[in-house]
Design a protein around this motif. Structure first.
Motif, PDB file in Angstrom:
ATOM      1  N   GLU A   1       0.847  -1.197   0.000  1.00 47.39           N
ATOM      2  CA  GLU A   1       0.000   0.000   0.000  1.00 47.39           C
ATOM      3  C   GLU A   1       0.875   1.238   0.000  1.00 47.39           C
ATOM      4  O   GLU A   1       1.993   1.228   0.522  1.00 47.39           O
ATOM      5  N   GLN A   2       0.341   2.316  -0.556  1.00 46.60           N
ATOM      6  CA  GLN A   2       1.057   3.576  -0.652  1.00 46.60           C
ATOM      7  C   GLN A   2       1.053   4.306   0.699  1.00 46.60           C
ATOM      8  O   GLN A   2       0.086   4.228   1.445  1.00 46.60           O
ATOM      9  N   MET A   3       2.138   4.993   1.000  1.00 40.13           N
ATOM     10  CA  MET A   3       2.250   5.779   2.228  1.00 40.13           C
ATOM     11  C   MET A   3       1.131   6.820   2.266  1.00 40.13           C
ATOM     12  O   MET A   3       0.933   7.545   1.300  1.00 40.13           O
ATOM     13  N   PRO A   4       0.412   6.879   3.380  1.00 33.91           N
ATOM     14  CA  PRO A   4      -0.635   7.900   3.500  1.00 33.91           C
ATOM     15  C   PRO A   4      -0.044   9.308   3.525  1.00 33.91           C
ATOM     16  O   PRO A   4       1.126   9.499   3.858  1.00 33.91           O
ATOM     17  N   GLU A   5      -0.882  10.281   3.191  1.00 32.12           N
ATOM     18  CA  GLU A   5      -0.471  11.679   3.307  1.00 32.12           C
ATOM     19  C   GLU A   5      -0.249  12.010   4.775  1.00 32.12           C
ATOM     20  O   GLU A   5      -0.974  11.523   5.643  1.00 32.12           O
ATOM     21  N   LEU A   6       0.722  12.828   5.050  1.00 35.60           N
ATOM     22  CA  LEU A   6       1.060  13.205   6.426  1.00 35.60           C
ATOM     23  C   LEU A   6       0.253  14.440   6.831  1.00 35.60           C
ATOM     24  O   LEU A   6       0.784  15.524   7.034  1.00 35.60           O
ATOM     25  N   ASN A   7      -1.057  14.259   6.926  1.00 37.13           N
ATOM     26  CA  ASN A   7      -1.965  15.349   7.257  1.00 37.13           C
ATOM     27  C   ASN A   7      -2.517  15.190   8.665  1.00 37.13           C
ATOM     28  O   ASN A   7      -2.627  14.081   9.168  1.00 37.13           O
ATOM     29  N   GLY A   8      -2.893  16.321   9.266  1.00 39.40           N
ATOM     30  CA  GLY A   8      -3.605  16.288  10.533  1.00 39.40           C
ATOM     31  C   GLY A   8      -2.749  16.354  11.776  1.00 39.40           C
ATOM     32  O   GLY A   8      -3.238  16.086  12.869  1.00 39.40           O
ATOM     33  N   ALA A   9      -1.486  16.730  11.637  1.00 36.58           N
ATOM     34  CA  ALA A   9      -0.631  16.819  12.829  1.00 36.58           C
ATOM     35  C   ALA A   9      -1.158  17.908  13.755  1.00 36.58           C
ATOM     36  O   ALA A   9      -1.514  18.995  13.300  1.00 36.58           O
ATOM     37  N   THR A  10      -1.203  17.603  15.031  1.00 34.47           N
ATOM     38  CA  THR A  10      -1.527  18.609  16.024  1.00 34.47           C
ATOM     39  C   THR A  10      -0.390  19.611  16.073  1.00 34.47           C
ATOM     40  O   THR A  10      -0.589  20.805  16.228  1.00 34.47           O
ATOM     41  N   LYS A  11       0.832  19.099  15.900  1.00 37.85           N
ATOM     42  CA  LYS A  11       2.056  19.897  15.941  1.00 37.85           C
ATOM     43  C   LYS A  11       3.163  19.070  15.291  1.00 37.85           C
ATOM     44  O   LYS A  11       3.110  17.846  15.315  1.00 37.85           O
ATOM     45  N   TRP A  12       4.110  19.730  14.702  1.00 40.00           N
ATOM     46  CA  TRP A  12       5.341  19.095  14.216  1.00 40.00           C
ATOM     47  C   TRP A  12       6.478  19.556  15.117  1.00 40.00           C
ATOM     48  O   TRP A  12       6.572  20.731  15.455  1.00 40.00           O
ATOM     49  N   LEU A  13       7.335  18.638  15.500  1.00 40.48           N
ATOM     50  CA  LEU A  13       8.545  18.964  16.248  1.00 40.48           C
ATOM     51  C   LEU A  13       9.746  18.568  15.394  1.00 40.48           C
ATOM     52  O   LEU A  13       9.678  17.600  14.644  1.00 40.48           O
ATOM     53  N   ASN A  14      10.837  19.294  15.513  1.00 43.08           N
ATOM     54  CA  ASN A  14      12.084  19.009  14.771  1.00 43.08           C
ATOM     55  C   ASN A  14      11.913  19.138  13.266  1.00 43.08           C
ATOM     56  O   ASN A  14      12.579  18.447  12.503  1.00 43.08           O
ATOM     57  N   GLY A  15      11.024  19.999  12.821  1.00 46.62           N
ATOM     58  CA  GLY A  15      10.817  20.193  11.393  1.00 46.62           C
ATOM     59  C   GLY A  15       9.608  19.436  10.893  1.00 46.62           C
ATOM     60  O   GLY A  15       9.096  18.544  11.560  1.00 46.62           O
ATOM     61  N   LYS A  16       9.145  19.831   9.714  1.00 41.01           N
ATOM     62  CA  LYS A  16       7.953  19.231   9.107  1.00 41.01           C
ATOM     63  C   LYS A  16       8.338  18.632   7.758  1.00 41.01           C
ATOM     64  O   LYS A  16       9.161  19.205   7.039  1.00 41.01           O
ATOM     65  N   VAL A  17       7.768  17.477   7.445  1.00 43.03           N
ATOM     66  CA  VAL A  17       7.985  16.860   6.128  1.00 43.03           C
ATOM     67  C   VAL A  17       6.632  16.483   5.528  1.00 43.03           C
ATOM     68  O   VAL A  17       5.652  16.300   6.243  1.00 43.03           O
ATOM     69  N   SER A  18       6.620  16.358   4.230  1.00 46.64           N
ATOM     70  CA  SER A  18       5.402  15.918   3.537  1.00 46.64           C
ATOM     71  C   SER A  18       5.660  14.544   2.923  1.00 46.64           C
ATOM     72  O   SER A  18       6.816  14.135   2.751  1.00 46.64           O
ATOM     73  N   THR A  19       4.596  13.869   2.586  1.00 41.55           N
ATOM     74  CA  THR A  19       4.723  12.559   1.939  1.00 41.55           C
ATOM     75  C   THR A  19       5.551  12.690   0.660  1.00 41.55           C
ATOM     76  O   THR A  19       6.436  11.874   0.401  1.00 41.55           O
ATOM     77  N   SER A  20       5.282  13.731  -0.115  1.00 36.97           N
ATOM     78  CA  SER A  20       6.004  13.890  -1.389  1.00 36.97           C
ATOM     79  C   SER A  20       7.505  14.092  -1.167  1.00 36.97           C
ATOM     80  O   SER A  20       8.318  13.691  -2.003  1.00 36.97           O
ATOM     81  N   GLU A  21       7.889  14.683  -0.035  1.00 32.12           N
ATOM     82  CA  GLU A  21       9.316  14.850   0.266  1.00 32.12           C
ATOM     83  C   GLU A  21       9.967  13.517   0.647  1.00 32.12           C
ATOM     84  O   GLU A  21      11.176  13.356   0.497  1.00 32.12           O
TER      85      GLU A  21
END
Length: 151
Positions: free
Chosen positions: A5-25
């Motif tokens: 299965e494909q990696m889900p989109e990284l949506n819905g974080a309450t908060k990101w710590l140590n930087g933010k990444v997206s699925t496409s990255e």
């Protein structure tokens, strides 16, 4: 999640710590290890040195992302999450999933839980629980080995 299965989109974080990444990255360049943990999970904390070692040993060939999955109301304190991350050397990006958005997208029920995706973003290995980190390393090496053959 099921294998391939494909990696889900990284949506819905309450908060990101140590930087933010997206699925496409995370897709395209190198495989990704996503590990779910919680501040109240003793096994997660025991396994963290191994995950940090994977992160450091494979820094040029592997993406590593932590997902904080609260197990109870007590696990929602952001300051406690930050303190636990600092105490256990979690320097990779942390997706704080206080509303279980990503947890639900992964259909994950466990901490610790480990998901290994190939560089195309397909799930290649899933593992839950504190033991079996040798197996996780073996699976990581297999996916990383495949990547070196395709270069």
């Amino acid at each position: 999640m099921k294998l391939k299965e494909q990696m889900p989109e990284l949506n819905g974080a309450t908060k990101w710590l140590n930087g933010k990444v997206s699925t496409s990255e995370l897709i395209g360049e190198k495989p990704t290890l996503i590990h779910f943990w919680s501040v109240s999970c003793h096994l997660c904390k025991e396994a963290m040195p191994n995950i940090n070692k994977f992160r450091d040993d494979y820094k040029d060939t592997l993406n590593v992302l932590a997902v904080h999955m609260p197990l109870s109301e007590d696990d929602l304190d952001l300051e406690e999450i930050k303190a636990a991350a600092a105490e256990h050397g979690i320097t990779q990006p942390i997706f704080v999933d206080s509303e279980h958005t990503l947890t639900d997208a992964f259909k994950n029920q466990y901490v610790p839980a480990y998901y290994v995706f190939d560089k195309e973003g397909r799930l290649r290995h899933f593992q839950a629980g504190g033991s079996g980190l040798k197996m996780l390393e073996k699976r990581l090496n297999r996916v990383l080995g495949e990547m070196s053959k395709t270069k």
